[in-house]
Every structure is written in C-alpha cells, then in structure tokens.
Design an enzyme around this catalytic site. Sequence first.
Site, PDB file in Angstrom:
ATOM      1  N   ARG A 116       0.872  -1.185   0.000  1.00  0.00           N
ATOM      2  CA  ARG A 116       0.000   0.000   0.000  1.00  0.00           C
ATOM      3  C   ARG A 116       0.907   1.232   0.000  1.00  0.00           C
ATOM      4  O   ARG A 116       2.124   1.091   0.054  1.00  0.00           O
ATOM      5  CB  ARG A 116      -0.911  -0.010   1.233  1.00  0.00           C
ATOM      6  CG  ARG A 116      -0.121  -0.051   2.532  1.00  0.00           C
ATOM      7  CD  ARG A 116      -0.989  -0.030   3.772  1.00  0.00           C
ATOM      8  NE  ARG A 116      -0.168  -0.227   4.968  1.00  0.00           N
ATOM      9  CZ  ARG A 116      -0.607  -0.114   6.206  1.00  0.00           C
ATOM     10  NH1 ARG A 116      -1.866   0.205   6.433  1.00  0.00           N
ATOM     11  NH2 ARG A 116       0.197  -0.309   7.225  1.00  0.00           N
ATOM     12  N   GLU A 155      -1.951   7.939   6.047  1.00  0.00           N
ATOM     13  CA  GLU A 155      -0.527   8.156   6.339  1.00  0.00           C
ATOM     14  C   GLU A 155       0.296   8.457   5.086  1.00  0.00           C
ATOM     15  O   GLU A 155       1.189   7.686   4.705  1.00  0.00           O
ATOM     16  CB  GLU A 155       0.044   6.953   7.099  1.00  0.00           C
ATOM     17  CG  GLU A 155      -0.561   6.799   8.473  1.00  0.00           C
ATOM     18  CD  GLU A 155       0.085   5.707   9.327  1.00  0.00           C
ATOM     19  OE1 GLU A 155       0.760   4.823   8.774  1.00  0.00           O
ATOM     20  OE2 GLU A 155      -0.099   5.747  10.556  1.00  0.00           O
ATOM     21  N   GLU A 311      -5.572   7.061  15.282  1.00  0.00           N
ATOM     22  CA  GLU A 311      -5.276   5.637  15.491  1.00  0.00           C
ATOM     23  C   GLU A 311      -4.468   5.466  16.768  1.00  0.00           C
ATOM     24  O   GLU A 311      -3.553   6.247  17.051  1.00  0.00           O
ATOM     25  CB  GLU A 311      -4.423   5.067  14.349  1.00  0.00           C
ATOM     26  CG  GLU A 311      -5.130   4.889  13.037  1.00  0.00           C
ATOM     27  CD  GLU A 311      -4.201   4.279  11.986  1.00  0.00           C
ATOM     28  OE1 GLU A 311      -3.228   3.593  12.361  1.00  0.00           O
ATOM     29  OE2 GLU A 311      -4.437   4.516  10.796  1.00  0.00           O
ATOM     30  N   PHE A 361      -2.976 -10.393  13.703  1.00  0.00           N
ATOM     31  CA  PHE A 361      -2.645 -10.450  15.137  1.00  0.00           C
ATOM     32  C   PHE A 361      -2.371  -9.067  15.727  1.00  0.00           C
ATOM     33  O   PHE A 361      -1.710  -8.927  16.743  1.00  0.00           O
ATOM     34  CB  PHE A 361      -1.457 -11.386  15.385  1.00  0.00           C
ATOM     35  CG  PHE A 361      -1.760 -12.814  15.028  1.00  0.00           C
ATOM     36  CD1 PHE A 361      -2.911 -13.428  15.499  1.00  0.00           C
ATOM     37  CD2 PHE A 361      -0.918 -13.535  14.201  1.00  0.00           C
ATOM     38  CE1 PHE A 361      -3.221 -14.737  15.161  1.00  0.00           C
ATOM     39  CE2 PHE A 361      -1.214 -14.843  13.855  1.00  0.00           C
ATOM     40  CZ  PHE A 361      -2.366 -15.453  14.333  1.00  0.00           C
ATOM     41  N   HIS A 362      -2.858  -8.036  15.046  1.00  0.00           N
ATOM     42  CA  HIS A 362      -2.739  -6.677  15.596  1.00  0.00           C
ATOM     43  C   HIS A 362      -3.911  -6.452  16.546  1.00  0.00           C
ATOM     44  O   HIS A 362      -5.031  -6.855  16.259  1.00  0.00           O
ATOM     45  CB  HIS A 362      -2.779  -5.667  14.447  1.00  0.00           C
ATOM     46  CG  HIS A 362      -2.432  -4.267  14.857  1.00  0.00           C
ATOM     47  ND1 HIS A 362      -3.246  -3.500  15.677  1.00  0.00           N
ATOM     48  CD2 HIS A 362      -1.364  -3.493  14.572  1.00  0.00           C
ATOM     49  CE1 HIS A 362      -2.685  -2.316  15.858  1.00  0.00           C
ATOM     50  NE2 HIS A 362      -1.541  -2.286  15.210  1.00  0.00           N
TER      51      HIS A 362
HETATM   52  C1  GAL Z   1      -0.755   2.474  10.900  1.00  0.00           C
HETATM   53  C2  GAL Z   1      -1.640   2.346   9.678  1.00  0.00           C
HETATM   54  C3  GAL Z   1      -2.781   1.366   9.915  1.00  0.00           C
HETATM   55  C4  GAL Z   1      -2.272   0.106  10.541  1.00  0.00           C
HETATM   56  C5  GAL Z   1      -1.508   0.438  11.798  1.00  0.00           C
HETATM   57  C6  GAL Z   1      -0.974  -0.759  12.529  1.00  0.00           C
HETATM   58  O1  GAL Z   1       0.478   3.038  10.588  1.00  0.00           O
HETATM   59  O2  GAL Z   1      -2.193   3.591   9.330  1.00  0.00           O
HETATM   60  O3  GAL Z   1      -3.422   1.110   8.688  1.00  0.00           O
HETATM   61  O4  GAL Z   1      -1.461  -0.574   9.644  1.00  0.00           O
HETATM   62  O5  GAL Z   1      -0.412   1.257  11.472  1.00  0.00           O
HETATM   63  O6  GAL Z   1      -0.344  -0.393  13.731  1.00  0.00           O
END
Ligand code: GAL
Length: 676
Positions: A116, A155, A311, A361-362
Amino acid sequence: MKDYINPDFKHMVHGGDYNPDQWLDYPEVLSEDMRLMKLSHCNEMTLGIFAWSALEPEEGKFNFEWMDKVMDDIHKAGGKVVLATPSGAKPAWMAQKYVETLRVNDRGERYWYGERHNHCYTSPIYREKVKLINQKLAERYKDHPALIGWHLSNEYGGECYCDLCKEAFRGWLKKKYGSIKNLNGQWWNAFWSHTFNGFDQINPPSPLGENHVHGLKLDWKRFVSEQTADFVKHEYDSVKSITPNIPVTANLMGFYQGLNYRDIVKVIDYVSWDNYPNWVNTDHDINVAQYSAMCHDLMRSLNCRPFYLMESTPSHVNWKPYNKLKRPKVHMLSSLQAVAHGSDSVQYFQWRKSRGSFEKFHGAVVDHVGNEHTRVFKDVTAVGERLEKLDEVVGTVVRPKVALMYDWDNQWAIDMAGGFQLNDKKISQTNCQYYNAFWSKGVDIDIIGADSHDFNDYKVIFAPMRYMVSDALGEKLKSFVKNGGTLVCTYMTGMVNENDLCHLGGWPGAGLREVFGIWNEEIDTLNPGESNTVKLKDGTVVKAVDYCELIHSEGAEVLAEYDSDFYKGMPAYTVNRYGEGKAYYIAFRDDGSFTKQMINDILDEVGVSSEFDGALKKGVTAHSRTDGENTYVFLENYTPDDFETETGILWTEVDTGKTLTGKFTLSGYGTLILKK
Ligand code: GAL
C-alpha cells in the site's frame, strides 16, 4: 472561546478504523459489529480506508451498495462516520493497466503491484482516478446524517523517482531559483565540479548518482513534501467542493521525517494522527509517556487547534520486535493523555481483527472470539463511558506561554551534515531532554515553527540546536527578544542559512551574534564516554558531553565556564540583555540534569508555572485545556503507585461533579480531570 472540529458534533469521538469490506461474505459479523459498537460506547467508525477494490472492482464499475448499508446501519445504531478516501491502496487492475501509477525507487526500478502507499503522487492518471472515486463518494454520502468528517487516504508518505517526478522536481527548482546560475551558487556547485548548464541535467539524489550535495538533498525533501501536499490538496478539493461543511483531515505520524507536516496542515481543515507508543510497564514508561506527550504537542501545535487521535491500539501492535500487551489501567491513561494534550477523540486501529493477512494479530476492539467478553473490550468500554462525560471539554484549546522550536528542514539539514557526531547528531535526544523538563514541571508547551507561528504569543522560546537560521528568522528572533521575549538557544545555533550555506562572519549568524552577545569560534565533538565539566557561578559543577563550543563573550554575562581541557575558563553558558528581553546561550550538551535546572530557573524567572498548584513527583504530570473561562487540568500518574498531593484551589472533578480541595490521592496509573 471553543474551537470545534465539527460544530455539528460536540462530543468526544470514540471509535476507529472499520473494514467491513473484509467481511462482506459474513453478514452476521457485520450486524454483530453494530451491537458491539453500541455496547463498547463507541460512537464513530472510520470507514473505507483501503476499500478501493470493493468500491471499484473493475475500472469504471462502481459498487457502493455495501457501503450504503454500512453507513445506514451505523447511523441506525447511533454512530457517526469519518469517511476515508481510498487512495492509500490502489486496486490491481489500475497498476496493471496504468503502469505510471506505480512508484519508482531511487535506483530507477519500478515497483511491482503490491503493498500500500505505493503510488506516484505526480501521476496525472492516479490523480484523475482518485478525484473520480472521491467525488463519487462525496456525491453519494454528502447528505448522509452519519457523515461527520473526511479522512484523506492514509498516512501519506514515501518518495517516487519516476520520470514524471523528476520533471516536476526540475520545474520546482526552476521556480525556486529562477536561473541555473543562481541554483549553482546556492548549492555551492563549484565543489567537485558540479556546475550545471541547465535544469535538465539535475536528477534527484540517488545512490547511483549524487548523494552528498546538501542543497540538492534538502531541496529534494522539500519538493517531496510540497508535492505530497499538492496531492493532498487535490484530494481535499475533490471532496470539499461537494461537501463544504464536512471537515477534512489526513492522519499524520508525529515526528515522521519523510514530510514537513507544516506543508500538509496548510491543505487540511484539522489535524489527526496515529500514535503507537511502546508501553512496557516499567520505569521506562515515564520516558514513553514523555515522548508520546511531545508528539501530541507537536501535532496539536501544527495549527494550535483541537485534533483527533485517529489511530491507537487498544492492546498491542504486531510490528514491533516484542508486541507486549498494554497492562491494566494503561489503556485509560494513554487515551486520556491524548485528550489532555488537545485531542477531541480516542480512535483505534482497528475495530475488528482481520481474519487473514498481515494484521490478523494486531490489537483490536473486537478479537477473533467475536464477542464482548474480553479484557480489551472492557477497557475500551470504560474509556467510552468516561469520554461521554467530557462533552464540556470538547472544543477547548491549549494556550501555552512557552514554546519549543522545531522545524523539519532544520532536522534534515543537521542529520545530513558531515562532521560533529557523524551518524547521530542527537537532535531528537536533545528535543526530548528539553521537553521532559517541561513535562516534569507540568508546564504546557507548544512546538512551533520558524515561519508558521507568531512568536509574540509566547513569553519564552527554547530553540535547541537551531542550526538553520535564515535572515528572516534572525530578524524575527531579534524583534522577539527586543520586545521583551526570552530566547534560549544552544550549541549549533545559526550555522547555516535556509539553503544550508554556512553563515560567514562568525556564528551564530543571521544577526544572532548581536542578540546573544557572543561569538562561537569552534565546536569540539567529544568521543563517546568522554566528558568535560562546567562550573556555574554558584560553584555547582555539571557534566558536558557530546558537544562543547568554544565561545567568546561579546557583552554577554557569563553564567558558567568550562572547567577543564584547553578551553578551561572559556564561557559555557551566557545571558545577554537585548532590548527589553534576554537571550540565553548554552554552549555545551549535558546529560539532562543541567537542562532541567536551567529550564526550571528560566520558567521561574519569566513567571510561567503549571496550571496545577500542588506538588508533582517523578512520573506525575499535569496538562491543561481552556475555553477562555474555565481551565481543565488533567493530572496524570504514569507510575504504579498512588500519589498524595495537596491543592489550595477548589476544583470540580469533571466526570463525577465532585469538588476537590486540600489533600487528595491520585491513584497509580490514574488520571483526574479537574476544572477550575
Ligand atoms: C498504521 C496504519 C494502519 C495500521 C496500523 C498498525 O500506521 O495507518 O493502517 O497498519 O499502522 O499499527
């Protein structure tokens, strides 16, 4: 004096990245999401990030039905939507048909389709496709009652070295310098016979070509940043023209070095950012909290408005070497930290764990077990319940009297310079050292840029390692001090101008020699493990490490001298009265204790203190927001131990309505939100 991101939604936003496009074959999961959203006291979903292939599965064939249903369902469940444009990841058909949308690396190799954030921001075809899908989304949902904001792409970052970008770079240079002769002079191209005859001879920096001309490297980074901002503006315009009243953001990444976020903030309505600190539940958490706080302040200060924490993880990430769980209480504490620094939201990556691929697994609000009976879900719910009691904090602002100066191009220039400690000049560590002193005192600060902020809003400006000083900045600082401001600078001040050409005639340049009343003749870089000593006027001895400048007073009062080596007796710390103000110069780097004391003394001198009147201890801090009338103080404890303190003020606890004064206890990992 409230400043609402969206005046039609005066509540704390609590929600996060939602990817129903991954679950379209599981309708029961999607309806369960709505039940769980309500249950978790989430009131928002950030929808559509990376959903391009679900929205436009084939070129020109659009499918919005699934999104219509999700938007309606969220609305019915009482939620709101921050709708993303899908440009963070492109569909395979696009890469296959339009090869120019794929990025090229600095060795000239074009990437294959995959991953991406991998598209050329210059490509006219990519821009056209992005505009089309964005406008379709905007047209379709412009009147949808759930829509409260736009989230552009994801991002933004990265670089492309394709021919289109090279041409755009040459055009950018031509516009900046006017003539090739001027560029040659500003880049000092007589060095190594680099004189160009025309702009068409210039390539971006590359391991295959030129990688040491500072002017080129700096301009390339500036170009990449401005070109990205131009792309952001393109996306912004595409939705804003259809939904003029819906605020638009892009999720930023703190001190990310790939862009100058002051370019990006000019083309969005409000700031949001993604924060993933490494909470580990040891003493080290205090450093983590300080760094995270500094990033919040940097992000808020981009436009000095409330922002969104777009986030954060409710539990752990999946991309660190060790992906430890957030301990009990830490989720509440870290979420409220963002609010304390000016966030009007707590949002997560991600709502639900995906079933497959890289992020399965996040951490997420909803785990693979798929219900509400998890520790994390309960932690999230508790945050939601607390945020619901903070309506009156929404829209309040942070108005510090102290500023720390930070500019991306100053750091780029320092980092790329030869000499000093070659591989790490320690600008980040220095910023942290300064920031930690304010944090420990519970003093609010803004992190400001040379061009972007009005210095007169502050009583004191700390500008450590301000290596790059243009004549314009020199003038601005001069008049700040002349008019009564206090300026604090350190080693490496005013060495180069905005094009990274050294100032001639003695450092600090750009007129600052007169302001500080000193001349910096040389800078000594110490080897690791080496130190010097510095003796203050009162006899205190402090340790100097890394850098010791050999400065001469030209009228400044000497506050400390070196105590050893061949420059023993030379000034190490000075102050100069200039006009109505004062300019402090610190010629050496220390291990932190001197910095802390010096900052305490200067803050006392200018009369700036914490909005909380009681004692703090190591790991306990206070930050404030205001609506002009009421002050809201967030008292945060980053240690496991309860802390007893005392206040002479009569406060109201915002979420319970109880009054508080005299002696009281702040629990371990607790946050109190007080109003005066
Ligand atoms: C961010 C991203 C998210 C996800 C996240 C995981 O940098 O914008 O899409 O990948 O990290 O921690």
